[in-house]
Design a protein around this motif. Sequence first.
Motif, PDB file in Angstrom:
ATOM      1  N   GLY A 175       0.836  -1.187   0.000  1.00 24.75           N
ATOM      2  CA  GLY A 175       0.000   0.000   0.000  1.00 24.75           C
ATOM      3  C   GLY A 175       0.870   1.235   0.000  1.00 24.75           C
ATOM      4  N   ARG A 176       0.285   2.366   0.292  1.00 18.91           N
ATOM      5  CA  ARG A 176       1.024   3.620   0.330  1.00 18.91           C
ATOM      6  C   ARG A 176       1.135   4.172   1.740  1.00 18.91           C
ATOM      7  NH1 ARG A 176       2.272   5.959  -4.437  1.00 18.91           N
ATOM      8  NH2 ARG A 176       1.389   5.033  -6.300  1.00 18.91           N
ATOM      9  N   PHE A 177       0.367   3.656   2.653  1.00 17.45           N
ATOM     10  CA  PHE A 177       0.425   4.100   4.041  1.00 17.45           C
ATOM     11  C   PHE A 177      -0.331   3.061   4.863  1.00 17.45           C
ATOM     12  CE2 PHE A 177      -2.942   6.249   1.691  1.00 17.45           C
ATOM     13  CZ  PHE A 177      -4.059   5.767   2.335  1.00 17.45           C
ATOM     14  N   PRO A 178      -0.071   3.011   6.179  1.00 17.08           N
ATOM     15  CA  PRO A 178      -0.802   2.051   7.016  1.00 17.08           C
ATOM     16  C   PRO A 178      -2.302   2.305   6.961  1.00 17.08           C
ATOM     17  CG  PRO A 178       1.095   2.931   8.185  1.00 17.08           C
ATOM     18  CD  PRO A 178       0.941   3.747   6.936  1.00 17.08           C
ATOM     19  N   SER A 179      -3.071   1.234   6.763  1.00 14.52           N
ATOM     20  CA  SER A 179      -4.521   1.385   6.697  1.00 14.52           C
ATOM     21  C   SER A 179      -5.117   1.667   8.069  1.00 14.52           C
ATOM     22  CB  SER A 179      -5.154   0.110   6.124  1.00 14.52           C
ATOM     23  OG  SER A 179      -4.814  -1.005   6.942  1.00 14.52           O
ATOM     24  N   ASN A 180      -4.390   1.320   9.143  1.00 12.76           N
ATOM     25  CA  ASN A 180      -4.813   1.672  10.491  1.00 12.76           C
ATOM     26  C   ASN A 180      -3.599   1.621  11.406  1.00 12.76           C
ATOM     27  OD1 ASN A 180      -4.384  -1.068  11.371  1.00 12.76           O
ATOM     28  ND2 ASN A 180      -6.335  -1.589  10.402  1.00 12.76           N
ATOM     29  N   ARG A 181      -3.801   1.954  12.654  1.00 11.44           N
ATOM     30  CA  ARG A 181      -2.681   2.035  13.584  1.00 11.44           C
ATOM     31  C   ARG A 181      -2.053   0.675  13.853  1.00 11.44           C
ATOM     32  NH1 ARG A 181      -5.162   5.259  18.530  1.00 11.44           N
ATOM     33  NH2 ARG A 181      -6.869   3.853  18.019  1.00 11.44           N
ATOM     34  N   ALA A 182      -2.769  -0.416  13.531  1.00 13.45           N
ATOM     35  CA  ALA A 182      -2.228  -1.755  13.771  1.00 13.45           C
ATOM     36  C   ALA A 182      -1.210  -2.164  12.716  1.00 13.45           C
ATOM     37  CB  ALA A 182      -3.367  -2.778  13.813  1.00 13.45           C
ATOM     38  N   ALA A 183      -1.140  -1.438  11.602  1.00 13.49           N
ATOM     39  CA  ALA A 183      -0.230  -1.798  10.522  1.00 13.49           C
ATOM     40  C   ALA A 183       1.141  -1.176  10.739  1.00 13.49           C
ATOM     41  CB  ALA A 183      -0.805  -1.349   9.178  1.00 13.49           C
ATOM     42  N   GLN A 184       2.169  -1.921  10.393  1.00 15.61           N
ATOM     43  CA  GLN A 184       3.560  -1.474  10.546  1.00 15.61           C
ATOM     44  C   GLN A 184       4.240  -1.482   9.181  1.00 15.61           C
ATOM     45  OE1 GLN A 184       5.869  -4.128  12.965  1.00 15.61           O
ATOM     46  NE2 GLN A 184       7.825  -3.203  12.392  1.00 15.61           N
ATOM     47  N   VAL A 185       4.902  -0.394   8.827  1.00 12.90           N
ATOM     48  CA  VAL A 185       5.657  -0.331   7.576  1.00 12.90           C
ATOM     49  C   VAL A 185       6.986  -1.060   7.773  1.00 12.90           C
ATOM     50  CG1 VAL A 185       6.769   1.175   5.893  1.00 12.90           C
ATOM     51  CG2 VAL A 185       4.593   1.854   6.914  1.00 12.90           C
ATOM     52  N   VAL A 186       7.238  -2.096   6.943  1.00 13.39           N
ATOM     53  CA  VAL A 186       8.493  -2.842   7.049  1.00 13.39           C
ATOM     54  C   VAL A 186       9.409  -2.606   5.846  1.00 13.39           C
ATOM     55  CG1 VAL A 186       7.552  -4.627   8.555  1.00 13.39           C
ATOM     56  CG2 VAL A 186       7.381  -4.909   6.083  1.00 13.39           C
ATOM     57  N   HIS A 187       8.913  -1.935   4.816  1.00 14.31           N
ATOM     58  CA  HIS A 187       9.758  -1.609   3.664  1.00 14.31           C
ATOM     59  C   HIS A 187       9.077  -0.517   2.863  1.00 14.31           C
ATOM     60  CE1 HIS A 187      12.493  -2.074   0.285  1.00 14.31           C
ATOM     61  NE2 HIS A 187      11.446  -2.137  -0.514  1.00 14.31           N
ATOM     62  N   SER A 188       9.876   0.397   2.315  1.00 12.12           N
ATOM     63  CA  SER A 188       9.375   1.435   1.421  1.00 12.12           C
ATOM     64  C   SER A 188      10.304   1.532   0.218  1.00 12.12           C
ATOM     65  CB  SER A 188       9.304   2.799   2.122  1.00 12.12           C
ATOM     66  OG  SER A 188       8.373   2.776   3.177  1.00 12.12           O
ATOM     67  N   GLU A 189       9.724   1.821  -0.934  1.00 11.23           N
ATOM     68  CA  GLU A 189      10.539   1.914  -2.151  1.00 11.23           C
ATOM     69  C   GLU A 189       9.838   2.817  -3.161  1.00 11.23           C
ATOM     70  OE1 GLU A 189      12.855  -1.034  -5.333  1.00 11.23           O
ATOM     71  OE2 GLU A 189      11.853  -1.863  -3.583  1.00 11.23           O
ATOM     72  N   ASP A 190      10.628   3.503  -3.997  1.00 10.31           N
ATOM     73  CA  ASP A 190      10.054   4.338  -5.042  1.00 10.31           C
ATOM     74  C   ASP A 190       9.411   3.470  -6.121  1.00 10.31           C
ATOM     75  OD1 ASP A 190      10.820   6.697  -3.865  1.00 10.31           O
ATOM     76  OD2 ASP A 190      12.692   6.855  -4.984  1.00 10.31           O
ATOM     77  N   LEU A 191       8.297   3.962  -6.638  1.00 10.88           N
ATOM     78  CA  LEU A 191       7.643   3.348  -7.787  1.00 10.88           C
ATOM     79  C   LEU A 191       8.044   4.159  -9.006  1.00 10.88           C
ATOM     80  CD1 LEU A 191       5.566   1.069  -8.362  1.00 10.88           C
ATOM     81  CD2 LEU A 191       3.794   2.836  -8.315  1.00 10.88           C
TER      82      LEU A 191
END
Length: 298
Positions: free
Chosen positions: A154-170
């Motif tokens: 996705g582009r951001f956590p859908s709620n507070r329970a979600a954790q971002v574990v990787h980000s990358e440019d599209l």
Amino acid sequence: MNALNPSNLDLDLIRTFVTICEAGTFARAAERVGRTPSAISLQVKRLEARLGRALFLRQPRAVVPTADGEALLGLGRRLLALNDEVVTFFDAPPMEGRVRFGAPNDSGLFALPAMLRRFAATHPQVEVDVRLDASRLLVEAIADGALDLVLYAGRFPSNRAAQVVHSEDLVWVGLRGGLAEARRPLPLALCQSGCTWRAAALDALDQAGIAYRVAYTSEHCQGQIAAVEADLAVAPLPLSVARPPFQRITALPPLGSYDVLMRLRDGAGPAARALAGHVADSVRDLPGLGSRLFAWTL
């Protein structure tokens, strides 16, 4: 020392040595390990006597490892990591049960083996049920309580329970030296409707006023990559895909970035939380997620 009957190293001395290297001075290392600088210095002397090598060059404001010290630093870190892994394994209470884990279809090609291998090493009695599906369906499943842990894109956590574990440019990706990017209308290779990457690509082209046609549609990004490699289309893909025989197309409008998210079910048990730790570590340890086809339909 008898090479056929080597004596054991004192890991406490090794830990102090590594701490000194990382802290840069005896005084700062002493603060970290809770000892006096003189005690730290004595430990170093004991270690140097045991190994028969000088480990530090003493300078006015810092200590610098010798060549032997640099070699010991790498070996020492490995020794301590293995020691800590053993201690953690046997100190942890035995855990049994079942964890229902969901991951996007493409991740099963490369990421799951490392995740499951790490978890099985520390929790061999826990059964793991794996479901591979589209990210959108995985998010629905964990919301309904059908899964205990999921990875999704996705582009951001859908709620507070979600954790971002990787980000990358599209980015836009085409074949190096190919002709597809110059064609108009621009031929596109996209995931199916509902994919955030597809939406980002079409929105960017519409806003830039660039004519396009959807030439190829695929459930997984392997289909997109095949069309790009055949020079039949360009595609929105992670930046790490843009390596030979592919290249990033900078003449097309930017697409932003995407996140890999992890979410635990509300009230998930200790086994699911333990698996979540291994999953997050495995994702972070994988270089170039996009180049491993970590393209997940949402």
